[in-house]
Write a protein that holds these residues in place. Structure first.
Motif, mmCIF file in Angstrom:
data_model
loop_
_atom_site.group_PDB
_atom_site.id
_atom_site.type_symbol
_atom_site.label_atom_id
_atom_site.label_comp_id
_atom_site.label_asym_id
_atom_site.label_seq_id
_atom_site.Cartn_x
_atom_site.Cartn_y
_atom_site.Cartn_z
ATOM 1 N N UNK A 131 0.849 -1.195 0.000
ATOM 2 C CA UNK A 131 0.000 0.000 0.000
ATOM 3 C C UNK A 131 0.884 1.245 0.000
ATOM 4 N N UNK A 132 0.654 2.100 -0.982
ATOM 5 C CA UNK A 132 1.382 3.358 -1.056
ATOM 6 C C UNK A 132 2.721 3.302 -1.763
ATOM 7 N N UNK A 133 3.139 2.129 -2.252
ATOM 8 C CA UNK A 133 4.446 2.036 -2.921
ATOM 9 C C UNK A 133 4.361 1.170 -4.171
ATOM 10 N N UNK A 134 4.713 1.775 -5.283
ATOM 11 C CA UNK A 134 4.755 1.088 -6.574
ATOM 12 C C UNK A 134 6.196 0.812 -6.966
ATOM 13 N N UNK A 135 6.386 -0.299 -7.629
ATOM 14 C CA UNK A 135 7.693 -0.638 -8.211
ATOM 15 C C UNK A 135 7.607 -0.407 -9.720
ATOM 16 N N UNK A 136 8.562 0.344 -10.238
ATOM 17 C CA UNK A 136 8.654 0.608 -11.672
ATOM 18 C C UNK A 136 9.963 0.009 -12.171
ATOM 19 N N UNK A 137 9.954 -1.268 -12.571
ATOM 20 C CA UNK A 137 11.206 -1.899 -12.994
ATOM 21 C C UNK A 137 11.719 -1.287 -14.301
ATOM 22 N N UNK A 138 13.041 -1.231 -14.450
ATOM 23 C CA UNK A 138 13.602 -0.679 -15.680
ATOM 24 C C UNK A 138 13.321 -1.604 -16.867
ATOM 25 N N UNK A 139 13.324 -1.007 -18.046
ATOM 26 C CA UNK A 139 13.020 -1.766 -19.258
ATOM 27 C C UNK A 139 14.089 -2.815 -19.547
ATOM 28 N N UNK A 140 13.619 -3.996 -19.907
ATOM 29 C CA UNK A 140 14.498 -5.088 -20.328
ATOM 30 C C UNK A 140 13.897 -5.713 -21.571
ATOM 31 N N UNK A 141 14.676 -6.582 -22.182
ATOM 32 C CA UNK A 141 14.229 -7.236 -23.404
ATOM 33 C C UNK A 141 14.754 -8.659 -23.430
ATOM 34 N N UNK A 142 13.930 -9.560 -23.908
ATOM 35 C CA UNK A 142 14.374 -10.949 -24.092
ATOM 36 C C UNK A 142 15.224 -11.013 -25.353
ATOM 37 N N UNK A 143 16.328 -11.720 -25.259
ATOM 38 C CA UNK A 143 17.195 -11.972 -26.405
ATOM 39 C C UNK A 143 17.603 -13.429 -26.292
ATOM 40 N N UNK A 144 16.959 -14.264 -27.083
ATOM 41 C CA UNK A 144 17.131 -15.716 -27.012
ATOM 42 C C UNK A 144 16.790 -16.162 -25.585
ATOM 43 N N UNK A 191 21.518 -3.806 -31.727
ATOM 44 C CA UNK A 191 21.212 -3.330 -33.082
ATOM 45 C C UNK A 191 20.061 -2.320 -33.031
ATOM 46 N N UNK A 192 20.217 -1.234 -33.747
ATOM 47 C CA UNK A 192 19.251 -0.141 -33.706
ATOM 48 C C UNK A 192 17.839 -0.600 -34.069
ATOM 49 N N UNK A 193 17.695 -1.447 -35.079
ATOM 50 C CA UNK A 193 16.358 -1.924 -35.466
ATOM 51 C C UNK A 193 15.686 -2.683 -34.327
ATOM 52 N N UNK A 194 16.441 -3.528 -33.643
ATOM 53 C CA UNK A 194 15.892 -4.291 -32.526
ATOM 54 C C UNK A 194 15.506 -3.353 -31.385
ATOM 55 N N UNK A 195 16.366 -2.393 -31.096
ATOM 56 C CA UNK A 195 16.106 -1.437 -30.027
ATOM 57 C C UNK A 195 14.851 -0.616 -30.336
ATOM 58 N N UNK A 196 14.765 -0.091 -31.526
ATOM 59 C CA UNK A 196 13.584 0.693 -31.917
ATOM 60 C C UNK A 196 12.312 -0.125 -31.821
ATOM 61 N N UNK A 197 12.373 -1.362 -32.310
ATOM 62 C CA UNK A 197 11.197 -2.237 -32.270
ATOM 63 C C UNK A 197 10.718 -2.416 -30.834
ATOM 64 N N UNK A 198 11.644 -2.710 -29.927
ATOM 65 C CA UNK A 198 11.239 -2.946 -28.544
ATOM 66 C C UNK A 198 10.719 -1.671 -27.884
ATOM 67 N N UNK A 199 11.369 -0.550 -28.116
ATOM 68 C CA UNK A 199 10.915 0.710 -27.523
ATOM 69 C C UNK A 199 9.538 1.101 -28.061
ATOM 70 N N UNK A 200 9.304 0.893 -29.342
ATOM 71 C CA UNK A 200 7.979 1.174 -29.910
ATOM 72 C C UNK A 200 6.922 0.248 -29.309
ATOM 73 N N UNK A 201 7.286 -1.004 -29.081
ATOM 74 C CA UNK A 201 6.344 -1.949 -28.464
ATOM 75 C C UNK A 201 5.971 -1.509 -27.055
ATOM 76 N N UNK A 202 6.967 -1.043 -26.288
ATOM 77 C CA UNK A 202 6.682 -0.547 -24.940
ATOM 78 C C UNK A 202 5.763 0.671 -24.995
#
Length: 182
Positions: A127-140, A155-166
């Motif tokens: 109660x009163x405290x949220x956890x905001x975990x940092x962004x991660x990505x599965x790679x294999x 790789x920039x394409x992979x990074x962009x794809x994941x950030x857009x998905x988030x």
């Protein structure tokens, strides 16, 4: 980094070290004046597990007071340096609500810094405290961070794809960017 946020019309939470905030008070006031939120990254960059619970609590309380004084705004978020609320300090986060914090970003769902089984999306710790975990990505078979070395080497394409998905999922997952990474 502030100019980039302004160009994008983005607002951010800036996790600040109290000792650095004292060295750059005008920058802290500029961050708040720009509509951004200030959070605490620590009194200095000492890791939480270096201290006993009482010393950790006193240092966080002091850091919060210093940054609030400089910012002229409440500090509601905390992230321990190097995700160091682990090991002997694993339960120190329980002190945070009593110090006035409403969110924490301490649990990196990664093997080296935490546990890959931890949630990857914001969730309530208590109660009163949220956890905001940092962004991660599965790679294999691995989970990699979307900050620091991984953000610079992925790789920039992979990074962009994941950030857009988030962004599309409106996941509320924080991105960890140090100014020198921009």
């Amino acid at each position: 980094a502030l100019a980039l946020c302004e160009d994008l019309g983005a607002k951010a939470t800036w996790f600040c070290l109290a000792d650095q905030a004292q060295r750059h008070p005008a920058l802290i006031r500029r961050i708040v004046a720009g509509g951004h939120r200030i959070a605490l990254h620590g009194l200095d960059h000492a890791r939480a597990f270096q201290f006993d619970r009482a010393t950790f609590t006193a240092r966080v309380k002091e850091g919060k007071a210093r940054v609030e004084d400089l910012a002229g705004a409440p500090v509601r978020g905390f992230r321990a340096p190097e995700w160091s609320l682990r090991g002997a300090a694993a339960d120190y986060w329980r002190e945070l609500p009593g110090l006035g914090f409403t969110f924490d970003s301490r649990r990196a769902p990664l093997k080296v810094l935490g546990d890959p089984g931890w949630p990857t999306r914001p969730h309530r710790l208590m109660e009163g405290l949220w956890e905001l975990p940092p962004a991660t990505q599965r790679l294999a078979a691995w989970r990699i961070p979307l900050w620091g070395w991984a953000m610079r080497t992925a790789p920039l394409l992979m990074l962009r794809h994941h950030l857009k998905s988030l962004a599309k999922a409106d996941a509320g997952t924080p991105l960890v960017l140090h100014p020198w990474e921009l």
